[in-house]
Design an enzyme around this catalytic site. Structure first.
Site, mmCIF file in Angstrom:
data_model
loop_
_atom_site.group_PDB
_atom_site.id
_atom_site.type_symbol
_atom_site.label_atom_id
_atom_site.label_comp_id
_atom_site.label_asym_id
_atom_site.label_seq_id
_atom_site.Cartn_x
_atom_site.Cartn_y
_atom_site.Cartn_z
ATOM 1 C CG HIS A 19 -7.179 -21.285 26.416
ATOM 2 N ND1 HIS A 19 -7.175 -21.144 25.048
ATOM 3 C CD2 HIS A 19 -8.444 -20.982 26.806
ATOM 4 C CE1 HIS A 19 -8.383 -20.788 24.634
ATOM 5 N NE2 HIS A 19 -9.171 -20.663 25.673
ATOM 6 C CE LYS A 43 -19.675 -22.595 18.261
ATOM 7 N NZ LYS A 43 -19.770 -21.988 19.604
ATOM 8 N NE ARG A 92 -11.416 -14.082 28.394
ATOM 9 C CZ ARG A 92 -11.828 -14.707 27.323
ATOM 10 N NH1 ARG A 92 -11.114 -14.659 26.225
ATOM 11 N NH2 ARG A 92 -12.956 -15.376 27.315
ATOM 12 C CB SER A 130 -9.725 -19.057 20.456
ATOM 13 O OG SER A 130 -9.215 -19.735 21.566
HETATM 14 P P1 ADP Z 1 -15.555 -21.170 25.393
HETATM 15 O O1 ADP Z 1 -15.972 -21.674 24.068
HETATM 16 O O2 ADP Z 1 -16.112 -21.918 26.559
HETATM 17 O O3 ADP Z 1 -15.573 -19.664 25.568
HETATM 18 P P2 ADP Z 1 -12.745 -20.867 25.271
HETATM 19 O O4 ADP Z 1 -11.829 -21.884 24.699
HETATM 20 O O5 ADP Z 1 -12.842 -19.551 24.597
HETATM 21 O O6 ADP Z 1 -14.078 -21.603 25.399
HETATM 22 O O7 ADP Z 1 -12.394 -20.586 26.785
HETATM 23 C C1 ADP Z 1 -12.318 -21.592 27.745
HETATM 24 C C2 ADP Z 1 -11.971 -20.977 29.086
HETATM 25 O O8 ADP Z 1 -10.729 -20.303 28.965
HETATM 26 C C3 ADP Z 1 -12.951 -19.945 29.610
HETATM 27 O O9 ADP Z 1 -13.047 -20.089 31.015
HETATM 28 C C4 ADP Z 1 -12.300 -18.644 29.290
HETATM 29 O O10 ADP Z 1 -12.678 -17.639 30.207
HETATM 30 C C5 ADP Z 1 -10.858 -18.997 29.468
HETATM 31 N N1 ADP Z 1 -10.007 -18.102 28.695
HETATM 32 C C6 ADP Z 1 -10.087 -17.823 27.395
HETATM 33 N N2 ADP Z 1 -9.139 -16.911 27.032
HETATM 34 C C7 ADP Z 1 -8.458 -16.626 28.161
HETATM 35 C C8 ADP Z 1 -7.378 -15.735 28.470
HETATM 36 N N3 ADP Z 1 -6.842 -14.948 27.547
HETATM 37 N N4 ADP Z 1 -6.933 -15.718 29.734
HETATM 38 C C9 ADP Z 1 -7.506 -16.501 30.674
HETATM 39 N N5 ADP Z 1 -8.531 -17.328 30.447
HETATM 40 C C10 ADP Z 1 -9.003 -17.402 29.228
#
Ligand code: ADP
Length: 159
Positions: A19, A43, A92, A130
């Site tokens: 992120h 949730k 990704r 995450s």
């Molecule tokens: P969500 O609950 O919407 O999946 P996340 O917090 O997992 O929320 O992800 C938010 C954004 O961050 C999404 O666009 C996701 O693709 C991006 N993202 C998550 N992990 C990575 C990563 N390792 N590298 C790049 N982008 C990421």
């Protein structure tokens, strides 16, 4: 020229280096970038929303264009209320693409002025999400290499 205002929506439970990398690369592209935690009443997250927001604020303390917040409801409604015209997402894998395509197309139907902007993940972070970080923490492992360096995971309380 109108200000270019974007939102990076997500759960950020917790924020990872993946992120962080997307956000840092997006800073030069927009005048203002909301990093916004979508809150879903049904949730409950692993970390509470305040904790997640505080961590993100710590990481981007020196970046005046970053605003950390949370919202309930549809991302497009957040966008309408805050003059946001760009939704930022990270890509990704092809699985991300399939998922993002439908959300992006639905968002465009709901709010035609919105554009979703994708940044490709830096190759070193393709595997990272995450939920991996949460699993490591749940089992007492060291996840510090996967979260931004400003985040101290040593004294966290885990539900
Ligand atoms: P969500 O609950 O919407 O999946 P996340 O917090 O997992 O929320 O992800 C938010 C954004 O961050 C999404 O666009 C996701 O693709 C991006 N993202 C998550 N992990 C990575 C990563 N390792 N590298 C790049 N982008 C990421």
């Amino acid at each position: 020229m109108p200000q270019k205002i974007a939102v990076f929506p997500g759960s950020f439970d917790p924020i990872t280096r993946g992120h962080e990398s997307i956000i840092r690369r997006a800073i030069p592209l927009f005048d203002k970038l909301y990093v916004a935690i979508g809150v879903n009443a049904e949730k409950r997250g692993f970390f509470d929303v305040e904790q997640r927001m505080n961590w993100i604020r710590q990481v981007f303390d020196n970046e005046s264009s970053i605003v950390v917040t949370s919202y309930e409801g549809l991302t497009v409604d957040f966008c309408k209320q805050n003059n946001v015209r760009y939704i930022l997402r990270g890509l990704r894998t092809s699985a991300d693409f399939e998922f993002e395509r439908s959300i992006g197309q639905v968002n465009k139907k709901l709010y035609p002025e919105i554009e979703t902007v994708f940044l490709l993940t830096a190759p070193g972070y393709t595997f990272l999400n995450s939920s991996i970080v949460r699993d490591i923490l749940r089992h007492g492992g060291d996840a510090s290499m996967f979260v931004p360096e400003q985040i101290d995971l040593k004294n966290i309380s885990i539900k």
